[in-house]
Design an enzyme around this catalytic site. Structure first.
Site, short mmCIF file in Angstrom:
data_model
loop_
_atom_site.label_atom_id
_atom_site.label_comp_id
_atom_site.label_asym_id
_atom_site.label_seq_id
_atom_site.Cartn_x
_atom_site.Cartn_y
_atom_site.Cartn_z
N LYS A 167 51.47 159.05 101.37
CA LYS A 167 52.75 158.33 101.47
C LYS A 167 52.76 157.33 102.62
O LYS A 167 53.24 156.23 102.46
CB LYS A 167 53.90 159.32 101.55
CG LYS A 167 54.19 159.89 100.17
CD LYS A 167 54.84 161.22 100.17
CE LYS A 167 54.87 161.76 98.74
NZ LYS A 167 54.99 163.21 98.68
N ASP A 184 57.01 170.16 107.11
CA ASP A 184 56.41 169.36 106.04
C ASP A 184 56.85 167.91 106.29
O ASP A 184 58.01 167.56 106.08
CB ASP A 184 56.89 169.86 104.67
CG ASP A 184 56.42 168.98 103.52
OD1 ASP A 184 55.76 167.94 103.77
OD2 ASP A 184 56.71 169.33 102.35
N TRP A 224 61.05 170.33 97.69
CA TRP A 224 59.80 170.67 98.39
C TRP A 224 59.92 171.93 99.22
O TRP A 224 58.97 172.69 99.34
CB TRP A 224 59.31 169.49 99.21
CG TRP A 224 59.03 168.29 98.35
CD1 TRP A 224 59.64 167.08 98.41
CD2 TRP A 224 58.10 168.20 97.26
NE1 TRP A 224 59.14 166.25 97.45
CE2 TRP A 224 58.21 166.91 96.72
CE3 TRP A 224 57.20 169.10 96.69
CZ2 TRP A 224 57.43 166.48 95.63
CZ3 TRP A 224 56.43 168.67 95.61
CH2 TRP A 224 56.56 167.39 95.09
C1 LIG Z 1 55.07 164.32 98.03
C2 LIG Z 1 55.55 165.51 98.78
C3 LIG Z 1 54.99 166.78 98.62
C4 LIG Z 1 53.89 167.05 97.61
O1 LIG Z 1 52.70 166.60 98.10
P1 LIG Z 1 51.28 166.90 97.38
O2 LIG Z 1 50.33 166.28 98.35
O3 LIG Z 1 51.33 166.27 96.05
O4 LIG Z 1 51.12 168.39 97.31
C5 LIG Z 1 55.45 167.80 99.40
N1 LIG Z 1 56.44 167.60 100.30
C6 LIG Z 1 57.01 166.40 100.47
C7 LIG Z 1 58.08 166.23 101.49
C8 LIG Z 1 56.59 165.32 99.72
O5 LIG Z 1 57.17 164.11 99.89
#
Ligand SMILES: *Cc1c(COP(=O)(O)O)cnc(C)c1O
Length: 358
Positions: free
Chosen positions: A191, A167, A100
């Site tokens: 999530k 993030d 990511w």
């Molecule tokens: C799932 C995830 C993403 C991607 O997220 P999207 O909403 O599909 O763009 C980015 N960073 C992390 C840490 C993730 O777990």
């Protein structure tokens, strides 16, 4: 019957949240329509929208110095919006802890920028959080607080005087956070906070005054959405409605301190099952860097047993245990909606599987 859901995301929501939504699905608070069937400019919807923002403030204990935005496009759009809005002609620094952050770095490059990768754990298959020294003068310093695929997590946020961009897609609302150097905290809801479709961005207000890069479209400017209170265009109203209910559920659990305790207990149960297996299972992450949200491991005894493990677990009503395609193996994602009992059930299954195949 509901499956025990160990999926990485989208994933299970608290049953009480789903039941609540079901009960008022066709008739919201007796008003004779569904919440998804009315204008985002109506008072009825606005109460949901601003109610969700208030709950997020309350959970993290943040005040007026931050703006809360509800955007779309997931974390992926933030990989672009962060540099577009925060780059000021100086250096931008990234710590690379997996897929990511790697994607975020590459996205900054598409704009002609040269992100400085100040630390990386790539050489050891991203099995730890590297030592990081961000400079204090960077336009921003970028990390991913929990690495969903590799199962590593920061135990505390790095210190820097530069605005820290985090993030937090996979550990949002899983524990209290020290906001003292957080510039931006963001993640998709799917999530730990609700369904897919809404991205939550918590941004320090002074950063809204930065000039975006030239030619940044109106829609990709943080300020556009801040000024419009995230009602610039039609927001994903139903996703925000479910986010609001999920945030209420977190408050009802006792808030982030209580949630943190439950989450630590859950992770301990699974890591104990791995460490106590006599080498049958092996965790991917180095012990001090283990994630409380995503437990990635292998059947060290024989990797050919891994698909069998996943298939048998499914027969035992446990969903989503197959590891990410890039890492393989097994991954149990144990976000807020997964209970201590769910983790005990998985640990029991792991012990039984090891006994039969050991
Ligand atoms: C799932 C995830 C993403 C991607 O997220 P999207 O909403 O599909 O763009 C980015 N960073 C992390 C840490 C993730 O777990």
């Amino acid at each position: 019957m509901r499956m025990i859901n160990f999926s990485a995301g989208p994933t299970g929501l608290p049953l009480s949240v789903l039941e609540h939504a079901k009960a008022e699905f066709t008739n919201y608070k007796g008003e004779g329509y569904s919440i998804m069937e009315i204008s985002h400019r109506s008072k009825t919807y606005e109460d949901v929208h601003f109610g969700a923002m208030d709950k997020i403030r309350k959970l993290y204990g943040i005040g007026d110095e931050y703006e809360i935005l509800f955007l779309q496009g997931g974390a992926h759009l933030q990989f672009a919006m962060i540099p577009l809005n925060l780059y000021q002609g100086g250096v931008i620094e990234y710590a690379n802890t997996g897929v990511w952050t790697d994607k975020a770095i590459k996205e900054a490059r598409t704009m002609g920028l040269e992100p400085s990768v100040v630390a990386s754990s790539e050489n050891s298959a991203f099995d730890h959080i590297p030592q990081i020294n961000f400079s204090d003068s960077a336009d921003y310093a970028y990390i991913c607080s929990n690495n969903t695929i590799y199962g590593t997590q920061y135990k505390s946020l790095p210190k820097t005087k530069a605005p820290l961009v985090v993030d937090a897609s996979s550990d949002f609302f899983s524990k209290p956070l020290d906001f003292s150097n957080i510039g931006v905290l963001y993640g998709g809801a799917q999530k730990n906070a609700g369904p897919s479709g809404v991205t939550i961005v918590i941004i320090r207000k002074d950063l809204l005054e930065r000039d975006p890069m030239p030619h940044t479209p109106t829609f990709l400017r943080f300020k556009t959405h801040a000024d419009a209170k995230s009602l610039y265009n039609t927001p994903p109203t139903f996703a925000i409605y479910l986010l609001n209910l999920t945030m209420q559920w977190v408050l009802d659990q006792g808030g982030l301190n209580a949630i943190k305790e439950i989450n630590s207990k859950k992770a301990q149960i699974l890591y104990d099952a791995i460490d106590g297996s006599g080498g049958f299972y092996k965790g991917h992450a180095q012990k001090e860097h283990r994630s409380v949200m995503n437990v990635s491991f292998n059947v060290a005894k024989n990797s050919e047993l891994e698909p069998i493990f996943v298939a048998q677990a499914l027969k035992n009503n446990m969903l989503g245990l197959k590891g990410h395609r890039l890492l393989g193996g097994i991954r149990a994602s144990i976000y807020n909606a997964v209970s201590v009992g769910d983790c005990e059930a998985l640990a029991d299954f792991m012990k039984e599987f090891a006994r039969k195949n050991g």
